[in-house]
Design an enzyme around this catalytic site. Structure first.
Site, PDB file in Angstrom:
ATOM      1  N   ASP A 263       1.074  -1.288  -0.028  1.00  0.00           N
ATOM      2  CA  ASP A 263       0.044   0.045  -0.056  1.00  0.00           C
ATOM      3  C   ASP A 263       0.913   1.294   0.127  1.00  0.00           C
ATOM      4  O   ASP A 263       1.640   1.351   0.785  1.00  0.00           O
ATOM      5  CB  ASP A 263      -0.758   0.250   1.379  1.00  0.00           C
ATOM      6  CG  ASP A 263      -2.092   0.982   1.252  1.00  0.00           C
ATOM      7  OD1 ASP A 263      -3.078   0.729   0.708  1.00  0.00           O
ATOM      8  OD2 ASP A 263      -1.846   1.972   1.876  1.00  0.00           O
TER       9      ASP A 263
ATOM     10  N   ASN B 269      -2.809  12.732  -3.217  1.00  0.00           N
ATOM     11  CA  ASN B 269      -3.701  13.405  -4.048  1.00  0.00           C
ATOM     12  C   ASN B 269      -4.259  14.736  -3.641  1.00  0.00           C
ATOM     13  O   ASN B 269      -4.443  15.638  -4.585  1.00  0.00           O
ATOM     14  CB  ASN B 269      -5.015  12.486  -4.174  1.00  0.00           C
ATOM     15  CG  ASN B 269      -4.819  11.214  -5.293  1.00  0.00           C
ATOM     16  OD1 ASN B 269      -4.071  11.405  -6.307  1.00  0.00           O
ATOM     17  ND2 ASN B 269      -5.581   9.868  -5.154  1.00  0.00           N
TER      18      ASN B 269
ATOM     19  N   ASP C 226      -2.236   9.770 -10.445  1.00  0.00           N
ATOM     20  CA  ASP C 226      -2.452   8.658 -11.632  1.00  0.00           C
ATOM     21  C   ASP C 226      -0.983   8.310 -11.844  1.00  0.00           C
ATOM     22  O   ASP C 226      -0.460   7.066 -12.187  1.00  0.00           O
ATOM     23  CB  ASP C 226      -3.201   9.077 -12.602  1.00  0.00           C
ATOM     24  CG  ASP C 226      -4.507   8.923 -12.358  1.00  0.00           C
ATOM     25  OD1 ASP C 226      -5.221   8.576 -11.190  1.00  0.00           O
ATOM     26  OD2 ASP C 226      -5.342   9.484 -13.062  1.00  0.00           O
TER      27      ASP C 226
ATOM     28  N   GLU D  10      -5.036   2.405  -3.987  1.00  0.00           N
ATOM     29  CA  GLU D  10      -3.454   2.698  -4.078  1.00  0.00           C
ATOM     30  C   GLU D  10      -2.942   1.315  -3.392  1.00  0.00           C
ATOM     31  O   GLU D  10      -1.692   1.159  -3.163  1.00  0.00           O
ATOM     32  CB  GLU D  10      -2.915   3.710  -3.226  1.00  0.00           C
ATOM     33  CG  GLU D  10      -3.079   3.669  -1.748  1.00  0.00           C
ATOM     34  CD  GLU D  10      -4.583   3.979  -1.264  1.00  0.00           C
ATOM     35  OE1 GLU D  10      -4.581   4.200  -0.132  1.00  0.00           O
ATOM     36  OE2 GLU D  10      -5.425   3.972  -2.011  1.00  0.00           O
TER      37      GLU D  10
END
Length: 313
Positions: free
Chosen positions: A183, A191, A200, A227
């Site tokens: 992770d 973000n 992205d 993620e």
């Protein structure tokens, strides 16, 4: 057949695999001579052996006799079509049975074709060529459906299929299977700070780095969700899986992707949970998945940017 071989080598990076199942050695020999130059051939002289080879080798096409000792071809076909692992393998019955009713039964069981003995080499080669072409096209379509659209690695559906397939293989081989759940640390903060387009790009780089960390062709990586990524490592001991996970974390940190919103470091880092099990008939892949998830939680609870693993296989 030469063109078929070229297509398989180009798109699948291997030769097509054909299983020939017949209780008459002379029939096996004829079919072997027809296809061995362009295909990898596996041979079974009875139904039980055919089923075992299908599970172990996952052939691209099966040439199956009807009348065999122990388990006949019809029952072999039923069992293969009932198993998700082998249900998409095309089966051509090659048999001395020559009545229309026999062909109806065979096609009703899921066979793609029906050829009557004695074998006509021209007809057999033409039909095998057709069904190997269709199999390759179907495999390519299924492969595209199993890819994550953003990162290009496997998607969750591909992960589920790969985990089941490799679990069964390790169960048969009596070898351990390892799973890494990885992770990206504080990705929501990333973000929020840098925007979803940068997020992205980060996911793509991390996925590429994880994939490049896996050296063996049968090791698999998939985007498990958001993620989070999952790596399936068949025939891998706990200590080897931990070493691979630690190398992944090091390579991700070495990407040097700025992450000022992280509470761990000023660059993107990741956490990983590792679990290793020796599959048994009484256990399931979900046990392995749960164990890896618990270890990932421990890695996050312990400060992130680290690997936590089950204590033993």
């Amino acid at each position: 057949m030469e063109r078929i071989l070229e297509d398989w080598l180009l798109h699948a990076n291997r030769r097509p695999k054909i299983l020939i199942a017949d209780d008459q050695p002379s029939n096996i020999r004829v079919l072997y001579e027809l296809f061995s130059a362009q295909c990898d051939i596996f041979m079974a002289s009875n139904g039980e052996q055919a089923l075992q080879l299908c599970q172990a080798e996952l052939p691209d096409l099966i040439l199956l006799d009807v009348v065999m000792e122990d388990i006949d071809g019809h029952e072999v076909c039923r069992r293969l079509k009932a198993d998700p692992l082998t249900s998409t393998i095309p089966i051509i019955f090659i048999t001395a049975q020559n009545q229309a009713a026999d062909e109806v039964i065979a096609l009703g069981l899921g066979a793609v074709d029906f050829i009557v003995k004695p074998i006509n080499s021209v007809i057999v080669r033409a039909r095998v060529r057709t069904h190997l072409t269709l199999k390759l096209q179907g495999d390519l379509l299924r492969a595209s459906a199993f890819l994550d659209g953003l990162t290009g690695v496997g998607n969750r559906r591909k992960f589920d299929d790969d985990l089941l397939t490799n679990w069964r293989q390790c169960l048969r081989d009596k070898t351990p299977i390892s799973l890494i759940l990885l992770d990206i640390d504080y990705f929501k903060h990333y973000n929020d700070r840098y925007g979803h387009q940068s997020g992205d790009s980060c996911l793509k780089l991390v996925a590429k780095t994880i994939a490049e960390s896996l050296r063996r062709p049968h090791d698999k990586v998939a985007r498990y969700g958001g993620e989070e990524f999952a790596c399936i490592l068949p025939k891998t001991k706990r200590e080897d899986a931990v070493r691979i996970a630690e190398a992944m974390l090091g390579r991700i940190r070495a990407l040097d992707i700025e992450h000022r919103g992280s509470d761990v470091d000023h660059v993107v880092t990741s956490s990983a949970g590792v679990a290793t099990l020796l599959p048994t008939l009484s256990s399931t892949p979900e046990v392995l998945l749960t164990a890896a998830d618990v270890q990932l939680y421990e890695a996050k609870r312990g400060g992130r940017a680290r690997v936590c693993a089950t204590r033993e296989e």
